[in-house]
Scaffold this motif. Sequence first.
Motif, PDB file in Angstrom:
ATOM      1  N   VAL A   3      -2.512  -5.649   8.027  1.00 42.13           N
ATOM      2  CA  VAL A   3      -2.510  -4.771   6.916  1.00 42.13           C
ATOM      3  C   VAL A   3      -3.886  -4.512   6.570  1.00 42.13           C
ATOM      4  CG1 VAL A   3      -1.780  -4.672   4.356  1.00 42.13           C
ATOM      5  CG2 VAL A   3      -0.522  -6.026   5.890  1.00 42.13           C
ATOM      6  N   ILE A   4      -4.103  -3.224   6.424  1.00 42.00           N
ATOM      7  CA  ILE A   4      -5.345  -2.481   5.989  1.00 42.00           C
ATOM      8  C   ILE A   4      -5.611  -1.820   4.800  1.00 42.00           C
ATOM      9  CG2 ILE A   4      -7.003  -0.830   6.811  1.00 42.00           C
ATOM     10  CD1 ILE A   4      -6.694  -1.717   9.494  1.00 42.00           C
ATOM     11  N   TYR A   5      -6.479  -2.092   3.773  1.00 43.47           N
ATOM     12  CA  TYR A   5      -6.736  -1.210   2.903  1.00 43.47           C
ATOM     13  C   TYR A   5      -8.248  -0.592   3.020  1.00 43.47           C
ATOM     14  CZ  TYR A   5      -3.000  -3.573   0.819  1.00 43.47           C
ATOM     15  OH  TYR A   5      -1.641  -4.016   0.380  1.00 43.47           O
ATOM     16  N   THR A   6      -8.306   0.871   3.001  1.00 41.20           N
ATOM     17  CA  THR A   6      -9.599   1.247   3.267  1.00 41.20           C
ATOM     18  C   THR A   6      -9.443   2.704   2.449  1.00 41.20           C
ATOM     19  OG1 THR A   6     -10.997   1.969   4.913  1.00 41.20           O
ATOM     20  CG2 THR A   6      -8.793   2.751   5.400  1.00 41.20           C
ATOM     21  N   GLY A   7     -10.566   3.589   2.528  1.00 46.67           N
ATOM     22  CA  GLY A   7     -10.832   4.684   1.978  1.00 46.67           C
ATOM     23  C   GLY A   7     -11.966   4.579   0.838  1.00 46.67           C
ATOM     24  N   ASN A   8     -12.236   5.628   0.220  1.00 43.32           N
ATOM     25  CA  ASN A   8     -13.450   5.602  -1.016  1.00 43.32           C
ATOM     26  C   ASN A   8     -12.862   5.385  -2.185  1.00 43.32           C
ATOM     27  OD1 ASN A   8     -15.219   6.161   1.179  1.00 43.32           O
ATOM     28  ND2 ASN A   8     -14.806   8.473   0.981  1.00 43.32           N
ATOM     29  N   GLY A   9     -11.637   5.330  -2.412  1.00 48.15           N
ATOM     30  CA  GLY A   9     -11.035   5.246  -3.818  1.00 48.15           C
ATOM     31  C   GLY A   9     -11.018   3.625  -4.258  1.00 48.15           C
ATOM     32  N   LYS A  10     -10.750   3.418  -5.562  1.00 48.81           N
ATOM     33  CA  LYS A  10     -10.926   1.972  -5.983  1.00 48.81           C
ATOM     34  C   LYS A  10      -9.586   1.437  -5.661  1.00 48.81           C
ATOM     35  CE  LYS A  10     -10.913  -0.142 -10.934  1.00 48.81           C
ATOM     36  NZ  LYS A  10     -11.622  -1.300 -10.113  1.00 48.81           N
ATOM     37  N   GLY A  11      -9.539   0.079  -5.533  1.00 49.40           N
ATOM     38  CA  GLY A  11      -8.455  -0.645  -5.595  1.00 49.40           C
ATOM     39  C   GLY A  11      -8.282  -1.695  -4.332  1.00 49.40           C
ATOM     40  N   LYS A  12      -9.112  -1.618  -3.340  1.00 46.45           N
ATOM     41  CA  LYS A  12      -8.890  -2.348  -1.983  1.00 46.45           C
ATOM     42  C   LYS A  12      -9.236  -3.866  -2.173  1.00 46.45           C
ATOM     43  CE  LYS A  12     -12.581   0.248  -0.597  1.00 46.45           C
ATOM     44  NZ  LYS A  12     -12.497   1.219  -1.616  1.00 46.45           N
ATOM     45  N   THR A  13     -10.307  -4.085  -2.970  1.00 39.56           N
ATOM     46  CA  THR A  13     -10.389  -5.771  -3.242  1.00 39.56           C
ATOM     47  C   THR A  13      -9.318  -6.084  -4.254  1.00 39.56           C
ATOM     48  OG1 THR A  13     -12.781  -5.276  -2.950  1.00 39.56           O
ATOM     49  CG2 THR A  13     -11.936  -7.306  -4.384  1.00 39.56           C
ATOM     50  N   SER A  14      -9.019  -5.208  -5.167  1.00 38.69           N
ATOM     51  CA  SER A  14      -7.836  -5.536  -6.167  1.00 38.69           C
ATOM     52  C   SER A  14      -6.344  -6.030  -5.288  1.00 38.69           C
ATOM     53  CB  SER A  14      -7.721  -4.629  -7.264  1.00 38.69           C
ATOM     54  OG  SER A  14      -8.871  -4.303  -7.910  1.00 38.69           O
ATOM     55  N   ALA A  15      -6.263  -5.081  -4.427  1.00 33.72           N
ATOM     56  CA  ALA A  15      -5.065  -5.153  -3.509  1.00 33.72           C
ATOM     57  C   ALA A  15      -5.184  -6.764  -2.700  1.00 33.72           C
ATOM     58  CB  ALA A  15      -5.084  -4.196  -2.483  1.00 33.72           C
ATOM     59  N   CYS A  16      -6.396  -7.040  -2.165  1.00 31.51           N
ATOM     60  CA  CYS A  16      -6.485  -8.167  -1.753  1.00 31.51           C
ATOM     61  C   CYS A  16      -6.192  -9.379  -2.339  1.00 31.51           C
ATOM     62  CB  CYS A  16      -8.055  -8.253  -1.006  1.00 31.51           C
ATOM     63  SG  CYS A  16      -8.386  -7.404   0.528  1.00 31.51           S
ATOM     64  N   ILE A  17      -6.641  -9.211  -3.887  1.00 36.91           N
ATOM     65  CA  ILE A  17      -6.499 -10.363  -4.614  1.00 36.91           C
ATOM     66  C   ILE A  17      -4.970 -10.495  -4.882  1.00 36.91           C
ATOM     67  CG2 ILE A  17      -7.212 -11.010  -7.109  1.00 36.91           C
ATOM     68  CD1 ILE A  17      -9.418  -9.263  -6.851  1.00 36.91           C
ATOM     69  N   GLY A  18      -4.386  -9.359  -4.926  1.00 34.67           N
ATOM     70  CA  GLY A  18      -3.022  -9.310  -5.147  1.00 34.67           C
ATOM     71  C   GLY A  18      -2.239 -10.084  -4.218  1.00 34.67           C
ATOM     72  N   HIS A  19      -2.702  -9.791  -2.936  1.00 37.44           N
ATOM     73  CA  HIS A  19      -1.787 -10.495  -1.783  1.00 37.44           C
ATOM     74  C   HIS A  19      -2.186 -12.199  -1.927  1.00 37.44           C
ATOM     75  CE1 HIS A  19      -0.252  -7.292   0.870  1.00 37.44           C
ATOM     76  NE2 HIS A  19      -1.348  -6.804   0.576  1.00 37.44           N
TER      77      HIS A  19
END
Length: 168
Positions: A3-19
């Motif tokens: 699973v990958i979260y990328t891009g310039n917008g906010k929320g990537k680290t937050s998504a990881c914490i959620g997992h």
Amino acid sequence: MIVIYTGNGKGKTSACIGHAVRAAGHGIPVAFGQFIKRYGCAGEQAFLHNLLKTRFHAKGKGFLFKRQEDMEQHQKAARELLDWALDMVKEVKILILDESLYALNAELISNEDIKQVMAACAQNETHLVLSGRYAPEWLIDEADTVTEMHPLKHAFSKGIPAQKGIDF
Ligand code: ATP
Ligand code: MG
């Protein structure tokens, strides 16, 4: 799964914490490694440390300005985190490597390093979550689920500085 979260917008680290929270809620063994960021710079670190104990590791040297004299130290920190992650693969079912794609883009770790982690995860049937800006095409091809965070707007562009509890 990869699973990958990328891009310039906010929320990537937050998504990881959620997992991590989601997996821990099921009692699934999960490890969370954070590249670049040094321990103590973000609220999630103390929480994840309490939750995951030795299965949480933030091993960074802080902001990366790509100054030559700093690069070696950054690379050393990234290398240590990578070795830790390879150990963790053997004991967890979900491995989360936050800012790993940023570290890859900054050449702190290599494509080969990521491939090694992917192979270890596949061998141990461990899910792998990678995050950070600038996911390369080859990795997007390899992954099962890829989400690109796209900023419609961000407070930073209005001059609002990073907010505790929201941004760090
Ligand atoms: P978060 O940690 O809030 O989930 P992120 O991991 O997606 O965000 P990074 O790219 O790691 O964001 O950047 C880290 C910091 O930069 C965070 O404080 C975040 O709020 C901020 N940020 C994210 N996207 C933008 C943007 N488009 N413009 C300015 N700042 C941003
Ligand atoms: Mg982030």
